[in-house]
Scaffold this active site. Structure first.
Site, mmCIF file in Angstrom:
data_model
loop_
_atom_site.group_PDB
_atom_site.id
_atom_site.type_symbol
_atom_site.label_atom_id
_atom_site.label_comp_id
_atom_site.label_asym_id
_atom_site.label_seq_id
_atom_site.Cartn_x
_atom_site.Cartn_y
_atom_site.Cartn_z
ATOM 1 C CG ASP A 183 -1.973 -1.049 1.171
ATOM 2 O OD1 ASP A 183 -2.047 -1.738 0.132
ATOM 3 O OD2 ASP A 183 -2.718 -1.203 2.155
ATOM 4 C CD GLU A 215 6.813 0.627 -4.752
ATOM 5 O OE1 GLU A 215 7.428 0.124 -3.806
ATOM 6 O OE2 GLU A 215 7.349 1.077 -5.770
ATOM 7 C CE1 TYR A 216 -2.952 2.233 -6.597
ATOM 8 C CE2 TYR A 216 -3.536 3.612 -4.724
ATOM 9 C CZ TYR A 216 -3.798 3.153 -5.995
ATOM 10 O OH TYR A 216 -4.889 3.620 -6.675
ATOM 11 C CG ASP A 217 -0.716 5.204 0.110
ATOM 12 O OD1 ASP A 217 -1.711 5.005 -0.615
ATOM 13 O OD2 ASP A 217 -0.689 4.946 1.331
ATOM 14 C CG LEU A 255 -11.506 9.039 3.323
ATOM 15 C CD1 LEU A 255 -11.147 8.412 4.658
ATOM 16 C CD2 LEU A 255 -12.313 10.311 3.551
ATOM 17 C CD GLU A 301 -14.780 7.404 12.200
ATOM 18 O OE1 GLU A 301 -15.432 8.371 12.629
ATOM 19 O OE2 GLU A 301 -15.278 6.509 11.494
ATOM 20 C CE LYS A 354 -8.048 4.973 4.929
ATOM 21 N NZ LYS A 354 -7.806 3.650 4.390
ATOM 22 C CG ASP A 388 -6.170 -2.220 5.276
ATOM 23 O OD1 ASP A 388 -6.771 -1.767 4.290
ATOM 24 O OD2 ASP A 388 -5.012 -2.676 5.227
ATOM 25 N NE ARG A 398 -14.284 2.663 -2.931
ATOM 26 C CZ ARG A 398 -13.152 3.120 -2.414
ATOM 27 N NH1 ARG A 398 -13.173 4.184 -1.651
ATOM 28 N NH2 ARG A 398 -12.007 2.531 -2.646
ATOM 29 C CD GLU A 400 -13.154 -0.267 4.887
ATOM 30 O OE1 GLU A 400 -14.012 0.536 4.470
ATOM 31 O OE2 GLU A 400 -12.049 -0.413 4.342
ATOM 32 C CE1 TYR A 420 -17.238 4.651 5.455
ATOM 33 C CE2 TYR A 420 -16.052 2.717 6.233
ATOM 34 C CZ TYR A 420 -16.518 3.501 5.198
ATOM 35 O OH TYR A 420 -16.266 3.134 3.914
ATOM 36 C CE LYS A 441 -15.392 9.513 8.853
ATOM 37 N NZ LYS A 441 -16.213 8.365 9.197
ATOM 38 C CE LYS A 457 -3.053 4.578 3.950
ATOM 39 N NZ LYS A 457 -3.304 4.463 2.575
ATOM 40 C CB CYS A 483 27.211 -27.609 7.426
ATOM 41 S SG CYS A 483 27.528 -26.168 8.462
ATOM 42 C CB CYS A 523 31.690 -27.443 9.575
ATOM 43 S SG CYS A 523 30.263 -28.538 9.615
ATOM 44 C CB CYS A 542 25.234 -28.469 10.566
ATOM 45 S SG CYS A 542 26.933 -28.909 10.940
ATOM 46 C CB CYS A 574 29.509 -27.112 12.963
ATOM 47 S SG CYS A 574 29.135 -25.745 11.877
HETATM 48 S S1 IVH Z 1 -15.161 7.659 6.071
HETATM 49 C C1 IVH Z 1 -16.107 9.630 1.691
HETATM 50 N N1 IVH Z 1 -14.344 6.194 8.044
HETATM 51 O O1 IVH Z 1 -11.126 4.137 3.887
HETATM 52 C C2 IVH Z 1 -15.501 8.442 2.297
HETATM 53 N N2 IVH Z 1 -13.726 5.537 5.855
HETATM 54 O O2 IVH Z 1 -9.284 5.375 1.963
HETATM 55 C C3 IVH Z 1 -15.777 8.488 3.753
HETATM 56 N N3 IVH Z 1 -12.413 3.475 5.755
HETATM 57 O O3 IVH Z 1 -13.354 4.474 1.237
HETATM 58 C C4 IVH Z 1 -15.087 7.406 4.361
HETATM 59 N N4 IVH Z 1 -12.381 3.093 7.909
HETATM 60 O O4 IVH Z 1 -13.510 2.338 2.713
HETATM 61 C C5 IVH Z 1 -14.333 6.362 6.716
HETATM 62 N N5 IVH Z 1 -13.715 4.981 9.901
HETATM 63 C C6 IVH Z 1 -13.715 5.145 8.583
HETATM 64 C C7 IVH Z 1 -13.076 4.234 7.708
HETATM 65 C C8 IVH Z 1 -13.096 4.475 6.344
HETATM 66 C C9 IVH Z 1 -12.010 2.655 6.724
HETATM 67 C C10 IVH Z 1 -12.126 3.270 4.322
HETATM 68 C C11 IVH Z 1 -13.304 3.507 3.430
HETATM 69 C C12 IVH Z 1 -12.848 4.593 2.502
HETATM 70 C C13 IVH Z 1 -11.380 4.416 2.535
HETATM 71 C C14 IVH Z 1 -10.633 5.644 2.081
#
Ligand code: IVH
Length: 673
Positions: free
Chosen positions: A32, A34-36, A82, A113, A115, A117, A136, A177, A229, A294, A318, A412, A415, A430, A435
């Site tokens: 993730d 690397e993707y970011d 996000l 809160e 996040k 995964d 989604r 999630e 959420y 938020k 993150k 080995c 030795c 071994c 040894c």
């Molecule tokens: S709020 C408009 N709250 O993270 C999107 N997202 O990288 C509002 N996620 O698409 C998302 N935990 O799938 C929110 N407590 C949380 C979350 C959460 C995981 C995920 C969600 C979102 C992704 C964004």
């Protein structure tokens, strides 16, 4: 300019490819993190060259098109993603942007809160009944996973109304999630490996792969769960803030991670709580990869609105990655003190959770074959807590053909003896007790903290002493003179004297430490302490019969076999006698009968503020208790320090008493020092 265009196009293509791997195949090829980085680079370039931005860029889109195998569900309101932040400054910039947009400098309340995964899902409740559930997808259209979602036991099929609370609305779209708990994920992967199926790279892929099964019976067997959420459309909205809304969802029977949703009135509180969540991330039963910030007031959220792929009122913070992508430079074999040959991958250095990682264990040949890991492979490495880094998987599509398969040597590497594999074991060994690798390993073990604790006798000095034939067996350490030591590289008068002093001091030790120092197979510190407690004398232990040993609680047949084999061997008995002759004095531990720690087994997780782990162990042992590394059936107390690890969960699950550091000190009759 041409160069920029080429880079942008390349990045877009790469990101699209990785989106497909991640969202459609549930089988990502890069970490993730690397993707970011790719994503951030593209965002930066597009921001610097707005003329090159297009609505088709992956920075403007969310997820991936739904797969044709599922029917499609159009979301009434798009499901967004996000924006990410990685530093305190990014969080401050987010706050500044919000205030600028609102045209008002007064403080804004936020909620923060965890996040989770997993994968985003929308549940539609009409007149209180769950009618449709969807993934989604690309944000506008998702996959219809209603039948699968209905197999998740904690998702209500109908909404409820608690006494004296508001009834559920006629139409409610709930978002949340879906995830898989860590323990379930590990179990599922173990089963898959047993059945020769490829393991999932992480719990997120396992959750996504499980939910997107065409046969809901398969989903039903996978332990999935969901936290809600947020919402999409709602027919009547009766709350003013996100926090109130979460309370309402909970009252209607939906699962919300409420204890961890915190209202933060200042930016400092936001930053502190994000950091706090990062510190305690290992305590959660599920993977969290960040915190979500938020704006708490819903009217402000509405005013702030959204950009193309993410809302302006929310942002993800993150955490430092625990998985990364890197290359295996080569695979080496290490020979340990017991002669076990372990393949070790030497990696292109990579930062994981704040530590630079250069090596990862590959365990054994079986593991390498199952994962098909080769020298030169691009791989995903992971590090969880204080565990040794390991390779999750190789990215096979990135192979150039130059990668080399690895095979354990038949001799080995140190030795040259032919290696052996005992029946029923996957480990290759071994067999030569002389040894050099085994000898060096035994010395290292003998002088280590939990054993004879000879400070200052490091790897390099041991290697020199062996090379110069100044030590051949452990007792020789006690025969070393100043003149011997001064001949070594990098040893000056002072360090030679210090070393001699440390060797001398180590002579006075406990029976438990001495037993452990002998390096008998399967006799770790914990077992050594049990044996010392039981026999109180090394001679009695040496004479113990199998029946006597097996009757001791905590001693299993494997340990019994290894202890009796050890003492049957005359060389070992002579070895012990020589150690006693050179002056090792054993004091049998006699626990103070008053200490509540006597006879109890302790496990520590996290960091203690008033003492090191080794010191805690000393105190416990002095009070007649034992310290073990893992929470098991015999554990009486888990001491939970700062940032505790997964042991806390294990202890909670098995009903082990949990002590804070203060409670631990009180138990020992020590007040906070
Ligand atoms: S709020 C408009 N709250 O993270 C999107 N997202 O990288 C509002 N996620 O698409 C998302 N935990 O799938 C929110 N407590 C949380 C979350 C959460 C995981 C995920 C969600 C979102 C992704 C964004």
């Amino acid at each position: 300019m041409d160069k920029v265009i080429t880079e942008i196009e390349k990045l877009r293509e790469e990101i699209r490819y990785h989106n497909h791997r991640y969202y459609s195949l549930d089988d990502p090829e890069i970490s993730d993190a690397e993707y970011d980085r790719l994503f951030k680079r593209l965002l930066d370039l597009e921001q610097r060259h707005p003329e090159l931005a297009t609505p088709e860029s992956p920075t403007k889109m969310v997820g991936a098109r739904p797969q044709e195998t599922f029917s499609e569900v159009k979301h009434r309101l798009p499901m967004l993603s996000l924006g990410n932040s990685f530093s305190d400054q990014d969080i401050r910039d987010f706050d500044t942007r919000i205030k600028r947009f609102l045209g008002d400098d007064s403080p804004v309340d936020y909620t923060v809160e965890p996040k989770i995964d997993g994968l985003a899902v929308e549940l539609v409740y009409e007149n209180g009944s769950l009618t449709v559930a969807s993934t989604r997808g690309d944000g506008f259209t998702g996959e219809n996973v209603t039948r699968n979602i209905k197999t998740i036991l904690t998702i209500p099929l109908t909404l409820t109304q608690k006494k004296n609370t508001l009834p559920p609305p006629d139409l409610l779209e709930v978002r949340g999630e879906v995830y898989m708990e860590l323990e379930a994920f590990e179990k599922l992967n173990q089963e898959r490996v047993k059945r020769d199926l490829p393991p999932f790279a992480n719990p997120r892929n396992a959750a996504a792969g499980s939910l997107r099964q065409l046969d809901p019976k398969i989903t039903a067997r996978r332990p999935l769960n969901m936290f809600c959420y947020g919402i999409g459309t709602i027919s009547e909205l009766s709350s003013d803030t996100h926090h109130e809304l979460m309370t309402l969802l909970q009252q209607w029977g939906l699962r919300v991670n409420r204890p961890y949703i915190r209202i933060c009135n200042t930016l400092t509180e936001v930053i502190d709580y994000c950091r706090h969540l990062e510190e305690i991330r290992a305590q959660f039963f599920f993977e969290i990869d960040g915190a979500v910030i938020k704006v708490n007031r819903l009217d402000l959220q509405a005013r702030l609105g959204q950009k193309s792929r993410s809302p302006r009122w929310s942002m993800a913070f993150k955490f430092k990655p625990t998985q990364e992508t890197t290359t295996i430079i080569r695979i080496d074999v290490q020979v340990g003190r017991t002669g076990a040959l372990t393949p070790v991958a030497h990696l292109k250095p990579v930062e994981l959770g704040g530590v630079v990682v250069r090596r990862a264990t590959l365990h054994n040949q079986e593991e390498i074959d199952k994962k098909d890991i080769r020298e030169g492979d691009l791989v995903i490495v992971q590090r969880a807590g204080d565990v040794i880094p390991e390779i999750v998987k190789a990215i096979k599509s990135k192979r150039t053909g130059k990668e080399k398969r690895f095979a354990m040597p038949s001799q080995c590497p140190v030795c040259g003896s032919g290696v052996v594999k005992r029946e029923g074991e996957v480990v290759v060994r071994c067999p030569n007790p002389n040894c050099p690798a085994q000898v060096k390993g035994s010395f290292k073990h003998f002088v280590s903290k939990g054993a004879m604790n000879i400070d200052g006798l490091g790897d390099k000095i041991i290697a020199q002493l062996i090379r110069k034939r100044l030590i051949e067996e452990e007792a020789d350490l006690y025969r070393l003179s100043f003149d011997n030591l001064i001949t070594l590289d990098k040893i000056k008068e002072r360090s030679a004297n210090n070393l001699l002093k440390a060797i001398e001091n180590s002579k006075k030790t406990t029976l438990a430490k001495f037993i452990y120092a002998l390096g008998i197979r399967h006799v770790g510190e914990y077992v050594a302490a049990i044996l010392a407690d039981h026999f109180g004398d090394i001679e009695l232990l040496g004479k113990a019969t199998e029946e006597e040993l097996i009757a001791i609680e905590g001693i299993g047949p494997q340990i019994v076999e290894s202890i009796t084999a050890y003492f049957e061997d005359r060389h070992n008995r002579d070895h012990i006698n020589r150690l006693i002759q050179v002056g090792i004095e054993l004091e049998a531990p006699s626990p103070p009968p008053t200490s509540p720690a006597a006879g109890k087994t302790f496990v520590i997780t996290g960091t203690l503020s008033s003492m090191k782990r080794s010191e805690a162990k000393e105190v416990i042992t002095r009070n007649g208790g034992r310290m073990a590394s893992y929470v098991g059936g015999n554990t009486d107390y888990l001491i939970a320090g700062e940032s505790p690890g997964s042991k806390l969960r294990k202890a909670k699950d098995s009903g082990v008493s949990i002590l804070s550091e203060d409670e631990f000190l009180k138990l020992l009759g020590k007040d906070h020092e």
